[in-house]
Enzyme design. Structure first.
Site, mmCIF file in Angstrom:
data_model
loop_
_atom_site.group_PDB
_atom_site.id
_atom_site.type_symbol
_atom_site.label_atom_id
_atom_site.label_comp_id
_atom_site.label_asym_id
_atom_site.label_seq_id
_atom_site.Cartn_x
_atom_site.Cartn_y
_atom_site.Cartn_z
ATOM 1 N N GLY A 48 0.821 -1.205 0.000
ATOM 2 C CA GLY A 48 0.000 0.000 0.000
ATOM 3 C C GLY A 48 0.855 1.255 0.000
ATOM 4 O O GLY A 48 0.530 2.236 -0.675
ATOM 5 N N TYR A 84 -3.456 6.817 6.174
ATOM 6 C CA TYR A 84 -3.445 8.133 5.538
ATOM 7 C C TYR A 84 -2.986 9.223 6.504
ATOM 8 O O TYR A 84 -2.255 10.131 6.110
ATOM 9 C CB TYR A 84 -4.799 8.444 4.913
ATOM 10 C CG TYR A 84 -5.046 7.570 3.709
ATOM 11 C CD1 TYR A 84 -4.214 7.638 2.595
ATOM 12 C CD2 TYR A 84 -6.082 6.643 3.689
ATOM 13 C CE1 TYR A 84 -4.408 6.823 1.500
ATOM 14 C CE2 TYR A 84 -6.274 5.826 2.596
ATOM 15 C CZ TYR A 84 -5.438 5.910 1.499
ATOM 16 O OH TYR A 84 -5.619 5.098 0.414
#
Length: 173
Positions: A109, A143
């Protein structure tokens, strides 16, 4: 684990994107949603015609993460009118970063995220934004760790279920 290679997807990757999209979305959200809602969403969002239209859109780009000859994750970014919300000229939307369950926690990711940043810089965008389900703590933490902050929220429809997505953005330097 072998080295992960990120390649821009092409028409030849249509079936791979179709199958990878279904698998990774299902693995990510099936345990927290009804089977009916999941199937409805998968049929609407990951059917071959939808993926074809997304691949044909010049404002959308897919990247696939490969380990040897196996696709293990993917990224979809949007600019201009392909963005789902902001649709301004200074932003790039990360619409999807999904990684197979077998490869989560192995930095795939992060590599896909870095590809999104490089794409934004190449396109001279000053901001990256995305929507994250408010209950997806793993993604929210990912994030935040990468410098994103919440700036709004919107409704995301998964089948017949209305869910709240937090909209997050990061200003690029």
């Amino acid at each position: 684990m072998a080295a992960i290679i990120i390649n821009k997807a092409s028409w030849e990757d249509l079936e791979i994107l179709h199958n990878l999209g279904i698998q990774t979305f299902y693995e990510s959200f099936a345990e927290n949603n009804s089977e009916d809602d999941m199937q409805k969403y998968l049929e609407e969002s990951f059917n071959i015609n939808t993926i074809k239209a997304e691949l044909a859109d010049p404002d959308s780009t897919f990247y696939i993460a490969w380990e040897d000859d196996e696709p293990v994750g993917y990224l979809k970014v949007n600019c201009g009118q392909a963005q789902t919300e902001l649709q301004d000229e200074v932003s790039l939307e990360i619409e999807r970063i999904y990684v197979k369950k077998s490869h989560q926690g192995k930095k795939v990711g992060q590599l896909l995220y870095h590809q999104a940043v490089e794409t934004a810089k190449a396109l001279r965008k000053s901001c990256i934004w995305l929507g994250v389900w408010e209950e997806n703590i793993r993604a929210l933490n990912f994030y935040r760790k990468n410098g994103f902050v919440v700036f709004d929220q919107h409704i995301f429809r998964l089948g017949n279920d209305e869910q709240t997505d937090l909209m997050m953005k990061k200003v690029l330097e």
